[in-house]
Design a protein around this motif. Structure first.
Motif, mmCIF file in Angstrom:
data_model
loop_
_atom_site.group_PDB
_atom_site.id
_atom_site.type_symbol
_atom_site.label_atom_id
_atom_site.label_comp_id
_atom_site.label_asym_id
_atom_site.label_seq_id
_atom_site.Cartn_x
_atom_site.Cartn_y
_atom_site.Cartn_z
ATOM 1 N N ASN A 132 0.860 -1.184 0.000
ATOM 2 C CA ASN A 132 0.000 0.000 0.000
ATOM 3 C C ASN A 132 0.895 1.232 0.000
ATOM 4 N N ASP A 178 -2.722 5.758 0.657
ATOM 5 C CA ASP A 178 -4.133 5.417 0.831
ATOM 6 C C ASP A 178 -4.830 5.191 -0.506
ATOM 7 N N ASP A 179 -4.223 5.688 -1.588
ATOM 8 C CA ASP A 179 -4.886 5.653 -2.892
ATOM 9 C C ASP A 179 -4.207 4.750 -3.914
ATOM 10 N N THR A 188 -2.088 0.976 -4.561
ATOM 11 C CA THR A 188 -1.618 -0.337 -4.110
ATOM 12 C C THR A 188 -0.948 -1.054 -5.265
ATOM 13 N N ALA A 240 -3.221 -0.543 -8.554
ATOM 14 C CA ALA A 240 -4.623 -0.161 -8.372
ATOM 15 C C ALA A 240 -4.681 1.238 -7.782
ATOM 16 N N ASP A 255 -7.240 4.367 -6.255
ATOM 17 C CA ASP A 255 -8.509 4.902 -5.774
ATOM 18 C C ASP A 255 -8.577 6.355 -6.217
ATOM 19 N N GLY A 270 -11.188 8.358 -6.024
ATOM 20 C CA GLY A 270 -12.135 9.159 -5.268
ATOM 21 C C GLY A 270 -13.502 9.219 -5.926
ATOM 22 N N ASP A 282 -15.988 7.267 -5.710
ATOM 23 C CA ASP A 282 -16.379 5.932 -6.182
ATOM 24 C C ASP A 282 -15.710 5.506 -7.476
ATOM 25 N N TRP A 283 -14.715 6.251 -7.961
ATOM 26 C CA TRP A 283 -13.989 5.886 -9.165
ATOM 27 C C TRP A 283 -12.710 5.139 -8.797
ATOM 28 N N SER A 284 -12.325 4.174 -9.632
ATOM 29 C CA SER A 284 -11.080 3.437 -9.430
ATOM 30 C C SER A 284 -10.482 3.093 -10.789
ATOM 31 N N TYR A 297 -16.446 2.244 -11.513
ATOM 32 C CA TYR A 297 -17.255 3.280 -10.859
ATOM 33 C C TYR A 297 -18.384 2.620 -10.086
ATOM 34 N N SER A 298 -18.359 2.763 -8.793
ATOM 35 C CA SER A 298 -19.442 2.330 -7.912
ATOM 36 C C SER A 298 -19.866 0.874 -8.173
#
Length: 353
Positions: free
Chosen positions: A125, A128-129, A131, A173, A175, A177, A179-181, A209-210
């Motif tokens: 990690n 936080d965003d 990995t 991967a 994040d 924000g 709900d988008w990845s 997304y979500s």
């Protein structure tokens, strides 16, 4: 004198309380450290029989992966060891049994009885965003997975069976924000999980997304685009969706499929669900494509699978009836004559720990 004694008593009491708090804190910290390392997994078995085709010595099965054995049969034992640190960790996912052997079909190179590694990776990690994952991991494409406990239907779809099972490489991967990845990966060619052996590499990408995911994979001249998602239409009703298209360069063939997964929870312990799937191939490597096709490798199949899922503690019981209908005479009937359809039933038991 009384005041001094009371003061010493209070001090002693305070020190004792502090010691107790410190000891408790250390114990809790040690307990938290211990719980970072965990074992989990599943054990599954099933019974399967044909209704419109022979069983026993002449038994046939749908052209999709897993749950294709006759009579009482074994799935697999899946044992997963994980360590989750603050920044780093690992997953060692081992499989034993027919389902596991089928899942890693392209891997065995160092064992006469086949490999047992389903997944084996480390991760970091970075923030936080972000990995990073390095090693062997199950594919990011598709609605269904190898683990029987993570699928609603016990038998699998043609879309799952023709897509990749696992990859070995490096993926990142993100994040994004709201709900988008996103995910980017560089890997060995599809399903070559122990080593490369070809000098070629595959690239993958995902945008999410979500809970809805658009996936891309390019490997050795083959390109696949895949949509995987689902929608809670009410508290009791869920609709899963999977659609994919694969094409190989230099007239290597293609496949296209779509599957819908409506599921209705009738109680806290029972859900009934349907998988309706249409899958077609075109000039697919010039062979029968496993679904019934003509001499040009063109064919299609429509399959409907009705499954019940009853939960009893950590045990899941799944009765299932499946109807496969091919554009060609891909099956045989009870008189051993070619036919385009097959009806079969199974009952599966899955224990998760």
């Amino acid at each position: 004198m009384k005041t001094i004694i009371n003061t010493k008593y209070v001090k002693n009491l305070a020190l004792a309380a502090l010691a107790l708090i410190t000891t408790t804190a250390f114990s809790q910290e040690e307990e938290e450290e211990k719980t970072k390392f965990e074992f989990s997994g599943t054990v599954d078995a099933y019974y399967r029989t044909n209704l419109t085709a022979p069983n026993g010595e002449d038994a046939i099965a749908p052209g999709s992966s897993f749950a294709n054995l006759d009579g009482f049969a074994l799935g697999m034992a899946n044992v997963i060891a994980t360590y989750e640190g603050e920044k780093v960790g690992f997953v060692a996912d081992l499989v034993f049994g027919p389902r596991g052997t089928d899942a890693i079909f392209a891997s065995p190179m160092y064992s006469a009885t086949g490999d047992i590694v389903n997944q084996l990776y480390v991760y970091w990690n970075v923030s936080d965003d972000v990995t990073l994952t390095f090693g062997n991991f199950n594919t990011f494409l598709g609605y269904e997975v190898i683990s029987p406990a993570a699928n609603f239907n016990y038998s699998t779809s043609y879309l799952f069976s023709y897509g990749p099972f696992s990859h070995t490489g490096l993926k990142a991967a993100f994040d994004l924000g709201s709900d988008w990845s996103a995910m980017l990966a560089i890997m060995n060619p599809t399903d070559l999980t122990e080593l490369n052996g070809t000098g070629d590499y595959a690239v993958g990408a995902q945008l999410g997304y979500s809970g809805q995911f658009l996936n891309f994979l390019y490997s050795q001249g083959g390109f696949e685009v895949d949509f995987t998602g689902g929608f809670d239409l009410s508290e009791e009703f869920f609709l899963g969706v999977n659609a994919a298209h694969f094409s190989q360069e230099d007239d290597g063939g293609s496949f296209t499929g779509v599957a819908l997964y409506p599921q209705l929870a009738t109680s806290d312990n029972f859900t009934i669900g349907l998988r309706g799937e249409y899958f077609m191939t075109s000039d697919f490597f010039g062979d029968t494509a496993g679904i019934g096709s003509d001499t040009d490798g063109d064919g299609s199949v429509f399959a409907v699978t009705l499954t019940g899922s009853a939960t009893i503690g950590d045990l899941i019981l799944k009765p299932e009836i499946r109807l496969d209908s091919s554009s060609e005479d891909a099956f045989i009937d009870n008189d051993m004559d070619p036919t385009g359809s097959l009806a079969s039933v199974l009952f599966a038991a899955i224990y998760s720990f």
